[in-house]
Write an enzyme that holds these catalytic residues in place. Structure first.
Site, mmCIF file in Angstrom:
data_model
loop_
_atom_site.group_PDB
_atom_site.id
_atom_site.type_symbol
_atom_site.label_atom_id
_atom_site.label_comp_id
_atom_site.label_asym_id
_atom_site.label_seq_id
_atom_site.Cartn_x
_atom_site.Cartn_y
_atom_site.Cartn_z
ATOM 1 N N LYS A 1 4.711 -13.332 -11.935
ATOM 2 C CA LYS A 1 3.315 -12.929 -11.756
ATOM 3 C C LYS A 1 2.365 -14.016 -12.265
ATOM 4 C CE LYS A 1 1.748 -9.741 -10.301
ATOM 5 N NZ LYS A 1 1.309 -9.463 -8.903
ATOM 6 N N THR B 1 -1.020 -8.486 -13.759
ATOM 7 C CA THR B 1 -0.622 -7.676 -14.911
ATOM 8 C C THR B 1 -1.006 -8.342 -16.217
ATOM 9 O OG1 THR B 1 1.327 -6.834 -16.109
ATOM 10 C CG2 THR B 1 1.642 -8.788 -14.787
ATOM 11 N N ASP B 2 -1.136 -7.540 -17.267
ATOM 12 C CA ASP B 2 -1.402 -8.094 -18.596
ATOM 13 C C ASP B 2 -0.181 -8.795 -19.178
ATOM 14 O OD1 ASP B 2 0.146 -5.836 -19.087
ATOM 15 O OD2 ASP B 2 -1.253 -4.925 -20.498
ATOM 16 N N GLU B 3 0.994 -8.592 -18.588
ATOM 17 C CA GLU B 3 2.210 -9.183 -19.144
ATOM 18 C C GLU B 3 2.242 -10.701 -19.016
ATOM 19 O OE1 GLU B 3 5.912 -7.125 -18.534
ATOM 20 O OE2 GLU B 3 4.860 -5.322 -17.880
ATOM 21 N N GLY C 1 0.773 -1.226 0.000
ATOM 22 C CA GLY C 1 0.000 0.000 0.000
ATOM 23 C C GLY C 1 0.810 1.285 0.000
ATOM 24 N N TYR D 1 9.937 -11.209 -14.588
ATOM 25 C CA TYR D 1 8.835 -10.538 -13.886
ATOM 26 C C TYR D 1 7.493 -11.157 -14.242
ATOM 27 C CZ TYR D 1 5.023 -7.229 -13.313
ATOM 28 O OH TYR D 1 3.802 -6.672 -13.019
ATOM 29 N N GLY E 1 3.292 1.581 -2.269
ATOM 30 C CA GLY E 1 3.783 1.658 -3.633
ATOM 31 C C GLY E 1 2.877 2.507 -4.494
ATOM 32 N N PHE E 2 3.128 2.488 -5.786
ATOM 33 C CA PHE E 2 2.409 3.352 -6.721
ATOM 34 C C PHE E 2 0.913 3.040 -6.773
ATOM 35 C CE2 PHE E 2 1.405 3.793 -11.455
ATOM 36 C CZ PHE E 2 0.868 5.063 -11.305
ATOM 37 N N ILE E 3 0.562 1.836 -7.234
ATOM 38 C CA ILE E 3 -0.850 1.490 -7.354
ATOM 39 C C ILE E 3 -1.460 1.288 -5.970
ATOM 40 C CG2 ILE E 3 -2.518 -0.122 -8.337
ATOM 41 C CD1 ILE E 3 -0.470 -0.786 -10.506
ATOM 42 N N GLY E 4 -0.717 0.642 -5.079
ATOM 43 C CA GLY E 4 -1.240 0.376 -3.742
ATOM 44 C C GLY E 4 -1.614 1.632 -2.989
#
Length: 353
Positions: free
Chosen positions: A161, A132-134, A8, A157, A10-13
């Site tokens: 995921k 992620t879409d990756e 939480g 990475y 981090g960026f998105i969190g």
């Protein structure tokens, strides 16, 4: 809701934490505070009765179990992850530990906690695994990633995921844990650590530094404003069907070169060109990333039609808001530059798994 948000800070969190509190929910932010986490990203929540912070490593099973026992959440939003592809190329170990082992610990802790809830609380509990879409690999010139697209990860990475996605799904199928999964396209917006393309180029262009673009810049990504993503995740936890996957995308495909050019143009308009001329002159093409996927694009139809979500920002309005935020908030990003100066990462010659 009382929501346990991993990662939480981090960026998105942090965007999720801010959104949840704004909507009247309570948040427990569980974060170990790696290089990409900053307390400044949740500074606006400090002192709120709706916000609590626990500095915990998600690979520490006892500490994670203690957080569940102490705070007793109604839901988990699991966002904690090592997320930078270039860093995964030069050192994959932390990605395996955090993204795979850490997810395993979170699932086991959630399962034990859920089994101890009364019937009503157990029925209400949700575990949202954010991905992620990756994990889907790469697309050709046409087509979109759907929830049914076979997995085909290409980097350390994305492989980590993909593994964590499969673990989450398995804990749902095998043990009945009420799991949901989301897969998102590239996020951008305020509080984005300046190792990723958009914040890196904003800060470099601001001071007239060269703007590195991999290969010829033709790689295509679908861009999602982080606050739109935060709204989607709350909606999925509240109304999504247990066991389902929801893809979150902005329907804003851009070539990497177009993204960097747009950043240059917005900065020139907001601050004026550099004495040396337009910032587009700073663009420098560099050797491509090993195994660089050509195109990602998300089909968010399921999320839009079944849950009623819509992105509120297109790329033009979102990028303008993002650049304006960085111009107005150097208190947040200037201290980060002491630890990361924008150096090139992900070169094959430096691999150290």
């Amino acid at each position: 809701m009382k929501v346990l948000v991993t990662g939480g800070s981090g960026f998105i969190g942090s965007a999720v934490c801010r959104h949840l509190v704004a909507e009247g929910d309570s948040v427990v932010n569980l974060d170990v505070m790696t290089y990409a986490a900053t307390k400044g990203s949740t500074a606006s929540l400090e002192g709120s009765a709706q916000y609590a912070f626990a500095q915990v490593d998600i690979t520490d099973a006892k500490a994670v179990a203690d957080v569940f026992a102490t705070h007793r959440p109604d839901a988990v939003m699991h966002l904690a992850a090592e997320s930078h592809v270039d860093r995964s190329i030069t050192g994959s170990g932390p990605f395996i530990m955090t993204n795979i082992v850490g997810t395993h610990v979170m699932l086991d802790a959630a399962l034990a906690y859920w089994r101890g809830l009364d019937e009503e609380a157990a029925e209400r509990f949700r575990f949202l695994h954010v991905s992620t879409d990756e994990v889907y690999g790469a697309l050709g010139e046409e087509g979109l990633f759907a929830e049914t697209t076979p997995y085909d990860p290409r980097s350390p990475y994305s492989a980590s995921k993909a593994a964590s996605d499969h673990l989450a799904s398995a804990w749902g199928h095998t043990y009945g844990l009420p799991v949901l999964i989301s897969n998102c396209s590239n996020n951008y917006g305020p509080f984005h650590f300046p190792e990723k393309l958009i914040p890196l180029c904003i800060l470099k262009a601001l001071t007239g530094q060269p703007l590195p673009v991999y290969g010829d810049g033709s790689q295509i990504r679908d861009w999602l404003f982080v606050e739109d993503h935060a709204r989607a995740l709350r909606l999925v936890v509240q109304t999504g069907a247990v066991g389902e996957t929801y893809n979150v995308g902005g329907r804003n495909e851009r070539r990497n070169l177009e993204v960097v050019e747009a950043i240059c143009d917005v900065l020139d308009r907001l601050t004026g060109p550099l004495p040396s001329g337009p910032r587009r002159n700073l663009i420098t093409f560099v050797a491509d990333r090993p195994g660089h996927d050509q195109r990602y694009a998300i089909d968010a139809t399921k999320l839009e039609t079944e849950l009623g979500w819509r992105a509120e920002h297109d790329f033009t309005t979102g990028l303008e808001a993002t650049v304006a935020w960085y111009l107005a908030n150097d208190w947040w990003w200037k201290p980060l530059q002491a630890g990361y100066d924008g150096q090139r990462l992900g070169l094959a010659a430096k691999v150290n798994a």
